[in-house]
Design a protein around this motif. Structure first.
Motif, PDB file in Angstrom:
ATOM      1  N   UNK A 207       4.410  10.434   9.650  1.00  0.00           N
ATOM      2  CA  UNK A 207       4.440  11.895   9.723  1.00  0.00           C
ATOM      3  C   UNK A 207       4.728  12.377  11.146  1.00  0.00           C
ATOM      4  N   UNK A 208       4.094  11.742  12.126  1.00  0.00           N
ATOM      5  CA  UNK A 208       4.262  12.159  13.525  1.00  0.00           C
ATOM      6  C   UNK A 208       5.709  12.029  13.985  1.00  0.00           C
ATOM      7  N   UNK A 209       6.418  11.055  13.436  1.00  0.00           N
ATOM      8  CA  UNK A 209       7.781  10.786  13.883  1.00  0.00           C
ATOM      9  C   UNK A 209       8.845  11.429  12.977  1.00  0.00           C
ATOM     10  N   UNK A 210       8.434  12.416  12.198  1.00  0.00           N
ATOM     11  CA  UNK A 210       9.403  13.202  11.445  1.00  0.00           C
ATOM     12  C   UNK A 210       9.912  12.536  10.186  1.00  0.00           C
ATOM     13  N   UNK A 211       9.086  11.664   9.609  1.00  0.00           N
ATOM     14  CA  UNK A 211       9.481  10.965   8.390  1.00  0.00           C
ATOM     15  C   UNK A 211       8.465  11.241   7.292  1.00  0.00           C
ATOM     16  N   UNK A 212       8.764  10.764   6.093  1.00  0.00           N
ATOM     17  CA  UNK A 212       7.852  10.950   4.965  1.00  0.00           C
ATOM     18  C   UNK A 212       7.774   9.659   4.159  1.00  0.00           C
ATOM     19  N   UNK A 213       6.659   9.494   3.458  1.00  0.00           N
ATOM     20  CA  UNK A 213       6.485   8.370   2.535  1.00  0.00           C
ATOM     21  C   UNK A 213       6.863   8.836   1.140  1.00  0.00           C
ATOM     22  N   UNK A 214       8.041   8.437   0.678  1.00  0.00           N
ATOM     23  CA  UNK A 214       8.455   8.796  -0.670  1.00  0.00           C
ATOM     24  C   UNK A 214       7.545   8.129  -1.696  1.00  0.00           C
ATOM     25  N   UNK A 215       7.180   6.883  -1.425  1.00  0.00           N
ATOM     26  CA  UNK A 215       6.159   6.162  -2.174  1.00  0.00           C
ATOM     27  C   UNK A 215       5.207   5.549  -1.158  1.00  0.00           C
ATOM     28  N   UNK A 216       3.987   5.276  -1.572  1.00  0.00           N
ATOM     29  CA  UNK A 216       3.004   4.731  -0.652  1.00  0.00           C
ATOM     30  C   UNK A 216       3.484   3.408  -0.054  1.00  0.00           C
ATOM     31  N   UNK A 217       3.336   3.284   1.260  1.00  0.00           N
ATOM     32  CA  UNK A 217       3.698   2.047   1.954  1.00  0.00           C
ATOM     33  C   UNK A 217       2.918   0.867   1.380  1.00  0.00           C
ATOM     34  N   UNK A 218       3.590  -0.277   1.272  1.00  0.00           N
ATOM     35  CA  UNK A 218       2.938  -1.504   0.812  1.00  0.00           C
ATOM     36  C   UNK A 218       2.241  -2.152   2.000  1.00  0.00           C
ATOM     37  N   UNK A 219       0.932  -2.273   1.910  1.00  0.00           N
ATOM     38  CA  UNK A 219       0.152  -2.938   2.958  1.00  0.00           C
ATOM     39  C   UNK A 219      -0.970  -3.685   2.246  1.00  0.00           C
ATOM     40  N   UNK A 220      -0.750  -4.981   2.039  1.00  0.00           N
ATOM     41  CA  UNK A 220      -1.650  -5.767   1.206  1.00  0.00           C
ATOM     42  C   UNK A 220      -1.934  -7.108   1.869  1.00  0.00           C
ATOM     43  N   UNK A 221      -2.958  -7.782   1.375  1.00  0.00           N
ATOM     44  CA  UNK A 221      -3.302  -9.076   1.940  1.00  0.00           C
ATOM     45  C   UNK A 221      -3.773 -10.028   0.845  1.00  0.00           C
ATOM     46  N   UNK A 222      -3.720 -11.334   1.172  1.00  0.00           N
ATOM     47  CA  UNK A 222      -4.250 -12.344   0.272  1.00  0.00           C
ATOM     48  C   UNK A 222      -3.585 -12.322  -1.087  1.00  0.00           C
ATOM     49  N   UNK A 223      -4.417 -12.245  -2.148  1.00  0.00           N
ATOM     50  CA  UNK A 223      -3.885 -12.254  -3.503  1.00  0.00           C
ATOM     51  C   UNK A 223      -2.929 -11.087  -3.739  1.00  0.00           C
ATOM     52  N   UNK A 224      -3.280  -9.908  -3.239  1.00  0.00           N
ATOM     53  CA  UNK A 224      -2.404  -8.748  -3.429  1.00  0.00           C
ATOM     54  C   UNK A 224      -1.055  -8.953  -2.733  1.00  0.00           C
ATOM     55  N   UNK A 225      -1.052  -9.615  -1.577  1.00  0.00           N
ATOM     56  CA  UNK A 225       0.201  -9.901  -0.892  1.00  0.00           C
ATOM     57  C   UNK A 225       1.078 -10.828  -1.723  1.00  0.00           C
ATOM     58  N   UNK A 226       0.455 -11.591  -2.622  1.00  0.00           N
ATOM     59  CA  UNK A 226       1.194 -12.485  -3.511  1.00  0.00           C
ATOM     60  C   UNK A 226       1.800 -11.781  -4.711  1.00  0.00           C
ATOM     61  N   UNK A 227       1.618 -10.456  -4.801  1.00  0.00           N
ATOM     62  CA  UNK A 227       2.234  -9.634  -5.856  1.00  0.00           C
ATOM     63  C   UNK A 227       3.125  -8.634  -5.124  1.00  0.00           C
ATOM     64  N   UNK A 228       4.450  -8.833  -5.120  1.00  0.00           N
ATOM     65  CA  UNK A 228       5.329  -8.187  -4.144  1.00  0.00           C
ATOM     66  C   UNK A 228       5.133  -6.695  -3.929  1.00  0.00           C
ATOM     67  N   UNK A 229       4.898  -5.910  -4.990  1.00  0.00           N
ATOM     68  CA  UNK A 229       4.792  -4.470  -4.811  1.00  0.00           C
ATOM     69  C   UNK A 229       3.371  -3.947  -4.978  1.00  0.00           C
ATOM     70  N   UNK A 230       2.382  -4.821  -4.827  1.00  0.00           N
ATOM     71  CA  UNK A 230       1.004  -4.344  -4.788  1.00  0.00           C
ATOM     72  C   UNK A 230       0.797  -3.544  -3.516  1.00  0.00           C
ATOM     73  N   UNK A 231       0.256  -2.336  -3.655  1.00  0.00           N
ATOM     74  CA  UNK A 231       0.036  -1.487  -2.476  1.00  0.00           C
ATOM     75  C   UNK A 231      -1.164  -1.936  -1.661  1.00  0.00           C
TER      76      UNK A 231
END
Length: 402
Positions: A207-231
């Motif tokens: 937001x600070x840099x003049x952009x928007x998240x059209x969909x929530x950024x993917x930021x996951x770890x461990x098991x969730x990181x093993x599911x490509x589009x898990x948020x």
């Protein structure tokens, strides 16, 4: 490019393209209208001519700011047509008929954009009853095909989003670099760091840099990181020696152009298995970059990465259809006014996309093992240069260490 659209129209004997836009900005309308900041309007494109905008009076200045020829809906009896209408589709048919006749369009008219399907079909019928030919294009979206190759203005716009995206990723790196391991958790400035803290950092930076998240950024770890589009689970504490996948794809708030970048991080000691898997993904990534050349079939690059991973003993979506482990997705995709555009890297028989100068695309191999708490993806956005080579729009390190 607009010249590509002219060629596509001539090849398919289409005289005019019509793109309605209502409330939600559609990429096809944004592209044809040069980003006109209107909430409703209509773009018309004839082969070999600049688009024409038809706008509502309240937004006439915003439409004119696009630099395109602009007319108002009242110039075509809008109030009378819709004031008397009992059938919206027939009213739109009469309205569009008046516009098409005003600039003496040829008989064949293709409609793209975001009209609801029932209204689209009704408008098509209404125009045909008035003598216009509405072609059956077998699912082809000519504007999407024309948007595949970007001009210099578009490349610069996407590169600008990329530079800001890297700033956001660097902010996350700084947080991860200044953490301390405390048993099974990670502390930052004296408190347990959560994925939600990192997500908040990302959202604030975007937001600070003049952009928007059209969909929530993917930021996951461990098991969730093993599911490509898990948020990822925002409440989960960041854990040491566990991979964190950050897949960030913001859009510029003004131009609407996207960027796409993925890094995999690990705080603390890096397990040998994770190090080996990451090395294999990095090798696949670097090989794909070297082989990505204009004139090659996009699908050939997906096949080559499948060859590489299968040769290392990993399952792929080609060798093991439906697999949830190993290499489970495509090598990449085009990027522009949508985060997923042409070219497609699909192995489907219908995919005939070629890599061409002006393409902006991602290269993003990954390996995923949710039951082993491992997911690794490396992704960058590239532009295909006039000499046919692929140039990355990313500068940041690809390693596991933040």
């Amino acid at each position: 490019m607009l010249s590509d659209l002219d060629r596509l129209m001539r090849e398919r004997t289409i005289d005019t393209i019509l793109v309605p836009m209502h409330e939600a900005m559609h990429p096809s309308f944004r592209w044809l209208s040069r980003g006109a900041k209107v909430t409703r309007g209509y773009a018309f494109k004839q082969a070999g001519r600049d688009p024409l905008l038809v706008a509502y009076p309240m937004e006439r200045e915003e439409a004119a700011a696009s630099g395109l020829e602009t007319k108002l809906v009242g110039d075509f009896h809008y109030e009378r047509i819709f004031g008397d209408a009992v059938d919206p589709a027939m009213a739109y048919g009469e309205f569009f008929d008046a516009i098409l006749r005003s600039f003496r369009s040829g008989a064949t008219v293709a409609i793209f954009g975001n009209l609801p399907l029932p209204l689209y079909l009704g408008v098509g019928d209404a125009l045909q009853k008035r003598g216009w030919t509405i072609p059956r294009l077998r699912g082809e979206d000519l504007i999407q095909l024309a948007r595949k190759r970007k001009d210099r203005r578009e490349i610069e716009a996407i590169a600008s989003v990329g530079a800001r995206t890297e700033q956001v990723v660097e902010d996350v790196r700084k947080v991860l670099r200044t953490t301390a391991i405390d048993g099974d958790s990670v502390r930052h400035q004296g408190r347990v760091l959560t994925l939600g803290d990192l997500k908040q950092q990302v959202s604030f930076g975007i937001a600070r840099l003049g952009m928007s998240e059209d969909h929530e950024t993917i930021l996951s770890q461990g098991r969730d990181a093993g599911i490509p589009h898990s948020r990822g689970d925002a409440s989960a504490p960041v854990r040491p020696s566990v991979p964190i996948v950050l897949d960030i794809f913001p859009a510029d708030r003004s131009s609407g152009y996207f960027f796409d970048l993925t890094r995999t991080f690990c705080v603390g000691p890096i397990p040998d298995e994770l190090r080996r898997i990451h090395a294999d993904v990095l090798t696949a990534f670097e090989a794909a970059v070297q082989q990505m050349r204009a004139g090659t079939a996009a699908s050939s690059h997906q096949a080559a990465v499948c060859d590489f991973f299968e040769g290392r003993g990993y399952a792929t979506s080609r060798s093991t259809p439906g697999t949830l482990e190993g290499y489970v997705h495509s090598l990449g995709h085009g990027v522009g006014l949508e985060v997923h555009e042409r070219p497609s890297f699909s192995l489907a028989a219908a995919n005939r996309d070629l890599i061409e100068p002006g393409d902006i695309l991602t290269i993003e191999p990954g390996l995923y093992f949710p039951d082993r708490q491992i997911g690794v993806r490396i992704e960058e956005t590239f532009v295909i240069e006039e000499d046919g080579s692929a140039r990355s729009l990313c500068l940041s390190d690809r390693g596991l260490a933040p």
